[in-house]
Write a protein that holds these residues in place. Structure first.
Motif, PDB file in Angstrom:
ATOM      1  N   SER A 200      62.718  42.946  46.102  1.00 43.02           N
ATOM      2  CA  SER A 200      63.732  42.531  45.268  1.00 43.02           C
ATOM      3  C   SER A 200      64.142  41.037  45.592  1.00 43.02           C
ATOM      4  N   LEU A 201      63.947  40.552  46.947  1.00 41.18           N
ATOM      5  CA  LEU A 201      64.553  39.321  47.470  1.00 41.18           C
ATOM      6  C   LEU A 201      63.263  38.464  47.753  1.00 41.18           C
ATOM      7  N   LEU A 202      62.030  38.960  47.712  1.00 44.08           N
ATOM      8  CA  LEU A 202      60.965  38.069  48.192  1.00 44.08           C
ATOM      9  C   LEU A 202      60.659  36.771  47.395  1.00 44.08           C
ATOM     10  N   PRO A 203      60.967  36.986  45.845  1.00 44.21           N
ATOM     11  CA  PRO A 203      60.964  35.608  45.189  1.00 44.21           C
ATOM     12  C   PRO A 203      62.036  34.596  45.587  1.00 44.21           C
ATOM     13  N   LEU A 204      63.227  35.196  46.231  1.00 41.46           N
ATOM     14  CA  LEU A 204      64.568  34.224  46.507  1.00 41.46           C
ATOM     15  C   LEU A 204      64.130  33.515  47.725  1.00 41.46           C
ATOM     16  N   VAL A 205      63.410  34.457  48.756  1.00 41.78           N
ATOM     17  CA  VAL A 205      63.043  33.889  50.207  1.00 41.78           C
ATOM     18  C   VAL A 205      61.863  32.660  49.867  1.00 41.78           C
ATOM     19  N   ALA A 206      60.944  32.931  48.815  1.00 41.39           N
ATOM     20  CA  ALA A 206      60.060  31.930  48.566  1.00 41.39           C
ATOM     21  C   ALA A 206      60.734  30.583  48.270  1.00 41.39           C
ATOM     22  N   SER A 207      61.483  30.696  47.082  1.00 43.46           N
ATOM     23  CA  SER A 207      62.246  29.514  46.383  1.00 43.46           C
ATOM     24  C   SER A 207      63.270  29.105  47.269  1.00 43.46           C
TER      25      SER A 207
END
Length: 569
Positions: A243-250
């Protein structure tokens, strides 16, 4: 077993399994490419909306898995899978057209993602249930691991490829590839000549009755329930990563869509590498050791992601996370497969998918809200803490051993010979079995009958009771109520397993020497005219003979209100 058949790759020797595995790899790659495209289109719209992609794809499983399991148990599973592929192709085509025409709003993207999830929900139970038809029972563990390898190979390639394509040409092209990827599975299924299987006796039952039968089986199967518990304890924390990996990346790492694909690819590479190490890990740690150590490794990855701003360190931390993910999922999937008989396999697997996918669907928006409210770092650390707590709980709630489970069909009850022919819908049916037990064996008998109780309830009994005659304490009466005559015939011919038979034999060994259980079937007198009993007939379990007694009106609410008193123990 030969070294070839015991290798991790042994199931690939089966032609149909191999063809489906390759086609599924292409399809899974398309799915991960689409996931990257969908999530990246929503990154600028806030954390909650990004995590809703996970919910939109997983929630349909919660809503539709059980009905899909009923379809897979009652109809040709190949046809069910073909219908699902056609539905997925149609929705993916609409998604592709909308993307190329610039008409893909966030709301429409989530709706179409939800519809794709519906197709996946229709396919899931049937796909899992055909595995025992494609490989030997002894290879189910390897087949489950290969399924996880397939998904993670796709995760290693799909996100990176999807990120590059999105950056270079736009999201429409990843959606187009995903649509085409369904054609491969459909082609293999059309060429597969699935052996004819007997028509299930319960096929005429209604949808709700079939769902209830599946729920009843799972509820009265302690081994299956424990697998579901272990799944429920792992998924909420594990879902934090996806769930949170896209936010970690960006946000934390400042990466674009290609960088996000790189991070997902690192998880996939770790999982594929882990597939080679898993046999040695399981030999060293055992099943429950694997379920305790893997979540701790996964928790460590979340802690690193919460504290680092270095892309290379995040990628390195995701490698062991892939190994931990495949370790837990392949262990749980193989465990539930081994514990389910064929007649209810798809429905049991549907319940497992509800817990697995439902946990992700329900927790994904919570992780998004937590990230918006308390920050990304706090959210990741909370997920890490949940995983550690789940790992500690293995000591309290370990998986039961499956060594003594034999789910093969055991047709050891002959058709009950009665003086009239009941209709399939006639019922309820009250089955009574009388045993003679010596005083020294009373406690042991009641203990062994607890296993028989679960067997009866798993296979169709609505109520069950064991009663000890107050005037003749050596006389024990087992009563159980089945909804209809067709349900009871299904117990006889398509639901009992070799394990059920073993439980019965263990209890019946304690009967007084020279005696046999006496079995009668009583029908609801209020449902129709009473039929006069004829001459004595053999009992339904082939253990002697007894005349059919009068037709009784069973007291479902209080079966102990008259007659023998409940047995102790």
């Amino acid at each position: 077993m030969s070294s070839v058949s015991s290798s991790a790759w042994a199931p690939l020797a089966a032609r149909v399994f191999r063809a489906l595995w390759i086609a599924q790899l292409v399809s899974n790659t398309g799915t991960w490419m689409q996931t990257v495209g969908a999530q990246w289109l929503l990154v600028g719209h806030g954390a909650a909306l990004v995590t809703l992609v996970q919910t939109a794809s997983s929630l349909p499983v919660v809503l539709l898995a059980l009905p899909s399991g009923v379809l897979a148990d009652r109809y040709d599973r190949r046809s069910v899978l073909l219908a699902a592929q056609c539905a997925l192709l149609a929705v993916s085509t609409v998604l592709t057209v909308c993307a190329f025409r610039g008409a893909l709003t966030p709301e429409l993207l989530l709706v179409l993602t939800f519809l794709l999830g519906c197709g996946t929900a229709l396919m899931g139970p049937a796909w899992q249930a055909i595995q025992p038809e494609l490989v030997q029972r002894e290879q189910l563990g390897q087949a489950a691991a290969l399924g996880a390898v397939n998904m993670n190979l796709a995760r290693a390639v799909g996100p990176a490829l999807g990120g590059v394509v999105v950056a270079a040409a736009g999201a429409g092209w990843v959606f187009a590839f995903n649509a085409l990827s369904y054609l491969g599975i459909a082609a293999v299924l059309m060429l597969w000549r699935r052996p004819l299987t007997p028509r299930p006796l319960g096929r005429s039952e209604g949808l709700l009755a079939a769902v209830q039968a599946g729920r009843r089986y799972v509820w009265h199967a302690p081994g299956v329930r424990r697998v579901l518990l272990r799944t429920a304890l792992f998924i909420p924390g594990g879902a934090a990563l996806w769930s949170l990996l896209p936010l970690v990346a960006s946000r934390s790492l400042g990466l674009g869509s290609g960088g996000y694909g790189f991070l997902l690819g690192a998880v996939g590479v770790g999982a594929v590498g882990g597939a080679f190490a898993l046999p040695a890990i399981r030999r060293t740690l055992g099943v429950n050791g694997t379920l305790a150590v893997a979540p701790v490794v996964f928790a460590g990855t979340l802690a690193v992601l919460a504290t680092t701003h270095l892309a290379w360190l995040a990628g390195a931390a995701l490698l062991p996370a892939g190994l931990a993910w495949i370790g837990v999922l392949s262990t749980l999937n193989a465990a539930v497969q081994q514990r389910l008989p064929g007649w209810v396999r798809a429905r049991g697997l549907a319940v497992y998918l509800v817990v697995f996918q439902g946990g992700q669907a329900l927790t994904a928006p919570l992780w998004g809200a937590l990230a918006d409210g308390l920050g990304l770092t706090t959210s990741l650390l909370v997920g890490s803490g949940l995983l550690v707590a789940g790992a500690v709980s293995v000591r309290r709630w370990p998986l039961h051993s499956a060594d003594g489970i034999d789910s093969s069909l055991s047709d050891h009850w002959p058709v009950p010979p009665l003086t009239f022919e009941p209709g399939p819908a006639d019922g309820p049916v009250l089955v009574s079995v009388v045993y003679r037990i010596a005083e020294k064996d009373w406690a042991a008998f009641t203990e062994r009958m607890a296993h028989v109780s679960r067997s009866r309830r798993r296979t169709g009994a609505l109520t069950w009771g064991l009663y000890q005659d107050g005037g003749d304490p050596g006389r024990f009466v087992e009563n159980y109520l089945v909804a209809s005559w067709s349900e009871h015939l299904a117990q006889h011919h398509s639901r009992l397993t070799a394990t059920d038979r073993r439980f019965e034999k263990r209890a019946r060994r304690l009967q007084v020497a020279g005696t046999q259980p006496q079995v009668t079937h009583a029908f609801d007198a209020a449902a129709g005219p009473v039929v006069t009993a004829g001459a004595p007939v053999p009992d339904s379990h082939g253990t002697g003979s007894s005349p059919r007694g009068p037709v009784l009106q069973p007291d479902v609410k209080d079966p102990a209100s008259s007659g023998p008193t409940p047995a102790k123990g």
